[in-house]
Design an enzyme around this catalytic site. Structure first.
Site, mmCIF file in Angstrom:
data_model
loop_
_atom_site.group_PDB
_atom_site.id
_atom_site.type_symbol
_atom_site.label_atom_id
_atom_site.label_comp_id
_atom_site.label_asym_id
_atom_site.label_seq_id
_atom_site.Cartn_x
_atom_site.Cartn_y
_atom_site.Cartn_z
ATOM 1 N N GLN A 177 -4.544 -1.565 9.495
ATOM 2 C CA GLN A 177 -4.550 -2.897 8.881
ATOM 3 C C GLN A 177 -5.193 -3.912 9.821
ATOM 4 O O GLN A 177 -4.880 -3.970 11.009
ATOM 5 C CB GLN A 177 -3.103 -3.307 8.532
ATOM 6 C CG GLN A 177 -2.979 -4.606 7.761
ATOM 7 C CD GLN A 177 -3.552 -4.541 6.358
ATOM 8 O OE1 GLN A 177 -3.686 -3.469 5.769
ATOM 9 N NE2 GLN A 177 -3.891 -5.686 5.807
ATOM 10 N N ASP A 218 -11.016 2.974 4.051
ATOM 11 C CA ASP A 218 -11.382 1.552 3.988
ATOM 12 C C ASP A 218 -12.893 1.390 3.831
ATOM 13 O O ASP A 218 -13.363 0.333 3.418
ATOM 14 C CB ASP A 218 -10.976 0.846 5.289
ATOM 15 C CG ASP A 218 -9.709 0.022 5.162
ATOM 16 O OD1 ASP A 218 -9.448 -0.486 4.056
ATOM 17 O OD2 ASP A 218 -8.997 -0.103 6.168
ATOM 18 N N LYS A 231 0.842 -1.205 0.000
ATOM 19 C CA LYS A 231 0.000 0.000 0.000
ATOM 20 C C LYS A 231 0.879 1.258 0.000
ATOM 21 O O LYS A 231 0.619 2.205 -0.748
ATOM 22 C CB LYS A 231 -0.944 -0.018 1.218
ATOM 23 C CG LYS A 231 -2.047 -1.069 1.065
ATOM 24 C CD LYS A 231 -2.847 -1.315 2.338
ATOM 25 C CE LYS A 231 -3.823 -2.477 2.110
ATOM 26 N NZ LYS A 231 -4.596 -2.868 3.289
HETATM 27 N N1 GUN Z 1 -6.782 -6.678 5.970
HETATM 28 C C1 GUN Z 1 -7.029 -7.370 4.829
HETATM 29 N N2 GUN Z 1 -7.590 -6.562 3.915
HETATM 30 C C2 GUN Z 1 -7.711 -5.343 4.480
HETATM 31 C C3 GUN Z 1 -8.228 -4.091 4.016
HETATM 32 O O1 GUN Z 1 -8.698 -3.931 2.903
HETATM 33 N N3 GUN Z 1 -8.160 -3.071 4.914
HETATM 34 C C4 GUN Z 1 -7.652 -3.216 6.162
HETATM 35 N N4 GUN Z 1 -7.653 -2.158 6.961
HETATM 36 N N5 GUN Z 1 -7.186 -4.365 6.617
HETATM 37 C C5 GUN Z 1 -7.213 -5.415 5.774
#
Ligand code: GUN
Length: 282
Positions: free
Chosen positions: A97, A120, A53
């Site tokens: 995350q 998100d 990311k």
């Molecule tokens: N863990 C796995 N996928 C995601 C996501 O799209 N966002 C977040 N915050 N955690 C994740």
């Protein structure tokens, strides 16, 4: 004729070019878009995701900060960091995350993120906005799936879409997005007695279960659009989705592969959301 492949990597590149152009325009006006990514604990898969990311931000002209904390980081300390980032004008998106260590409430954490920075789209407010048909930030994975379906050039309006899986992060928002696009949306899940009965009638199938070979060739209507959200491993340890790709591609009209399908789109839509948040702030 085998199905057309929905190439998530290629579609991502097109969308990221637009992200980079918009990021450059914001930066030229002294408002470079910024994303804060917080990782708590030492889950190796999560470490890879957050690195990707942050790299995607750098590659497309977004500012990003990565905050990493040990598994013993307290909930109170995390909430304090979120409050600081909520108030930071250089940060337009905040992503914590998941999964979090068990002593931290994921709900408290997602609810602590300012609504306009919830890139998100996991907060109750963002989910409610989608439910009510109001503008807001959409969860990246179903948003990416919608872009992939649209990329086929086929109409969604009036089509029957079947979503398999009812998670808050994928299945439920996916069904709402399809409904908003005027599809007839059916949600199936682990307690659906005859899954094939539904999928055989579907013009669009989105599989988000996390179980290999959930969708087989006999379950698919000829010409259908098949989107595979699953990330699983086969006996040989090879990455595969929820769809029996080799067999289903002989029946479907369009199919997304794993890897190279939904995966690249998820980070791309996170960038799109961060740009959207930054443009709204400007
Ligand atoms: N863990 C796995 N996928 C995601 C996501 O799209 N966002 C977040 N915050 N955690 C994740």
């Amino acid at each position: 004729m085998p199905a057309h492949i929905i190439d998530g990597k290629a579609l991502s590149q097109t969308l990221r070019a637009d992200v980079a152009r918009r990021a450059a325009a914001l930066s030229a006006a002294g408002r470079q878009p910024g994303l804060a990514v917080i990782l708590v604990g030492d889950d190796p898969a999560s470490a890879v995701y957050v690195r990707n990311k942050v790299k995607a931000c750098a590659d497309n002209g977004l500012h990003s900060v990565l905050e990493r904390y040990g598994a013993d980081f307290t909930e109170a300390a995390l909430l304090q960091r979120i409050a600081a980032l909520n108030a930071d004008p250089r940060i337009h998106g905040i992503l914590v995350q998941m999964p979090l260590p068990s002593h931290i409430s994921a709900l408290k954490v997602t609810e602590a993120i300012a609504t306009h920075k919830d890139v998100d789209g996991f907060s109750v407010h963002s989910a409610g906005a989608l439910m009510a048909g109001l503008p807001g930030l959409l969860p990246a994975t179903p948003y990416g799936c919608l872009k992939m379906i649209e990329s086929t050039g086929q109409p969604i309006k009036g089509r029957h879409a079947v979503v398999i899986g009812r998670s808050n992060t994928v299945g439920k928002p996916m069904a709402l997005l399809l409904l908003q696009a005027n599809a007839t949306a059916t949600m199936c899940h682990s307690s659906t007695p005859d899954l094939a009965l539904h999928t055989r009638q579907a013009d669009i199938v989105v599989a988000a279960v996390g179980r290999r070979h959930t969708v087989t060739a006999g379950m698919v209507k000829p010409g259908a659009i098949i989107i595979d959200v699953g990330i699983n491993r086969d006996e040989a340890g090879k990455l595969c989705g929820d769809v029996d790709f080799d067999a289903v591609r002989e029946v479907a009209g369009w199919i997304s592969p794993v890897p190279g399908g939904v995966g690249p789109m998820t980070i791309t839509m996170l960038l799109v959301n961060t740009i959207q948040a930054a443009e709204a702030a400007a």
